[in-house]
Design a protein around this motif. Sequence first.
Motif, PDB file in Angstrom:
ATOM      1  N   GLY A   1      -6.303  14.465 -11.489  1.00 21.77           N
ATOM      2  CA  GLY A   1      -5.543  14.023 -10.330  1.00 21.77           C
ATOM      3  C   GLY A   1      -6.219  14.496  -9.045  1.00 21.77           C
ATOM      4  O   GLY A   1      -7.213  15.226  -9.073  1.00 21.77           O
ATOM      5  N   ARG A   2      -5.679  14.076  -7.927  1.00 20.92           N
ATOM      6  CA  ARG A   2      -6.311  14.399  -6.642  1.00 20.92           C
ATOM      7  C   ARG A   2      -6.061  15.825  -6.186  1.00 20.92           C
ATOM      8  O   ARG A   2      -6.810  16.353  -5.378  1.00 20.92           O
ATOM      9  CB  ARG A   2      -5.838  13.428  -5.556  1.00 20.92           C
TER      10      ARG A   2
ATOM     11  N   GLN B   1       3.205   5.954  -5.681  1.00 27.77           N
ATOM     12  CA  GLN B   1       2.965   6.040  -7.124  1.00 27.77           C
ATOM     13  C   GLN B   1       1.803   6.984  -7.422  1.00 27.77           C
ATOM     14  O   GLN B   1       1.883   7.805  -8.338  1.00 27.77           O
ATOM     15  CB  GLN B   1       2.654   4.663  -7.709  1.00 27.77           C
ATOM     16  N   GLN B   2       0.718   6.870  -6.643  1.00 31.99           N
ATOM     17  CA  GLN B   2      -0.439   7.730  -6.852  1.00 31.99           C
ATOM     18  C   GLN B   2      -0.061   9.191  -6.642  1.00 31.99           C
ATOM     19  O   GLN B   2      -0.467  10.052  -7.422  1.00 31.99           O
ATOM     20  CB  GLN B   2      -1.594   7.339  -5.917  1.00 31.99           C
ATOM     21  N   ARG B   3       0.712   9.485  -5.622  1.00 34.72           N
ATOM     22  CA  ARG B   3       1.163  10.871  -5.390  1.00 34.72           C
ATOM     23  C   ARG B   3       1.996  11.370  -6.565  1.00 34.72           C
ATOM     24  O   ARG B   3       1.863  12.514  -6.984  1.00 34.72           O
ATOM     25  CB  ARG B   3       1.963  10.972  -4.093  1.00 34.72           C
TER      26      ARG B   3
ATOM     27  N   LEU C   1       0.248  15.257 -12.938  1.00 37.89           N
ATOM     28  CA  LEU C   1      -0.947  15.861 -13.530  1.00 37.89           C
ATOM     29  C   LEU C   1      -1.086  17.325 -13.110  1.00 37.89           C
ATOM     30  O   LEU C   1      -1.475  18.176 -13.914  1.00 37.89           O
ATOM     31  CB  LEU C   1      -2.192  15.064 -13.145  1.00 37.89           C
ATOM     32  N   LEU C   2      -0.751  17.627 -11.860  1.00 35.59           N
ATOM     33  CA  LEU C   2      -0.778  19.013 -11.390  1.00 35.59           C
ATOM     34  C   LEU C   2       0.186  19.877 -12.191  1.00 35.59           C
ATOM     35  O   LEU C   2      -0.167  20.983 -12.630  1.00 35.59           O
ATOM     36  CB  LEU C   2      -0.444  19.076  -9.899  1.00 35.59           C
ATOM     37  N   LEU C   3       1.391  19.393 -12.420  1.00 36.91           N
ATOM     38  CA  LEU C   3       2.375  20.149 -13.209  1.00 36.91           C
ATOM     39  C   LEU C   3       1.888  20.373 -14.637  1.00 36.91           C
ATOM     40  O   LEU C   3       2.000  21.479 -15.176  1.00 36.91           O
ATOM     41  CB  LEU C   3       3.720  19.433 -13.213  1.00 36.91           C
TER      42      LEU C   3
ATOM     43  N   ASN D   1       0.823  -1.213   0.000  1.00 37.37           N
ATOM     44  CA  ASN D   1       0.000   0.000   0.000  1.00 37.37           C
ATOM     45  C   ASN D   1       0.854   1.258   0.000  1.00 37.37           C
ATOM     46  O   ASN D   1       0.485   2.265  -0.598  1.00 37.37           O
ATOM     47  CB  ASN D   1      -0.940   0.004   1.199  1.00 37.37           C
ATOM     48  N   HIS D   2       2.002   1.190   0.675  1.00 35.95           N
ATOM     49  CA  HIS D   2       2.900   2.357   0.733  1.00 35.95           C
ATOM     50  C   HIS D   2       3.444   2.696  -0.656  1.00 35.95           C
ATOM     51  O   HIS D   2       3.476   3.870  -1.051  1.00 35.95           O
ATOM     52  CB  HIS D   2       4.052   2.087   1.711  1.00 35.95           C
TER      53      HIS D   2
END
Length: 170
Positions: free
Chosen positions: A132-133, A9-11, A17-19, A3-4
């Motif tokens: 993205g989140r 990877q998700q971050r 995506l933010l960039l 999970n870590h």
Amino acid sequence: MSNHVEAQQQRGYDIGLLLLRACLGLTMAAHGAQHLFGWFGGVGLAITAKSFSANGYLAADVMAVVAAVSELLGGLGLALGLLTPLAAAAIIGTMINATAVKWSNGFFIPKGVEYEIVLAVAAAALALTGPGRFAADSFLPVLRAHRLRYGVSAVALAVVSGVVVLLTRS
């Protein structure tokens, strides 16, 4: 995979995506401000409208406003990750028209269409992947969980509206 590792990877995806959203969105917003207000060394609305008229657009004044507002608000929407599919559609539709107007100049800049194509494809990628989140859409219940159908619908809307506008050219 633990999970870590999945969380890391998700971050990484979300930061990437933010960039992409920030770069594409702020670039397009600034471009819209150039056309709309003459900011950042732009020519302003009157000259933008003359360019639309010279390229065969009927109601060139209106079309110049629509394009400039689409770039400005679509860009800001992408940068914030707000209504991302619609923001992307605004950029894609505008870049379809920009590409068509410059198509005869070849592919490569300074006069070609490579820049417009990259902008349109980047916007389409964001519509399809989601913002993205780290996006305002994360706070909107309907858009919180990205749905591919929203992205596909937005790209289809952009293509149809972009082509319809092109068909109004004389």
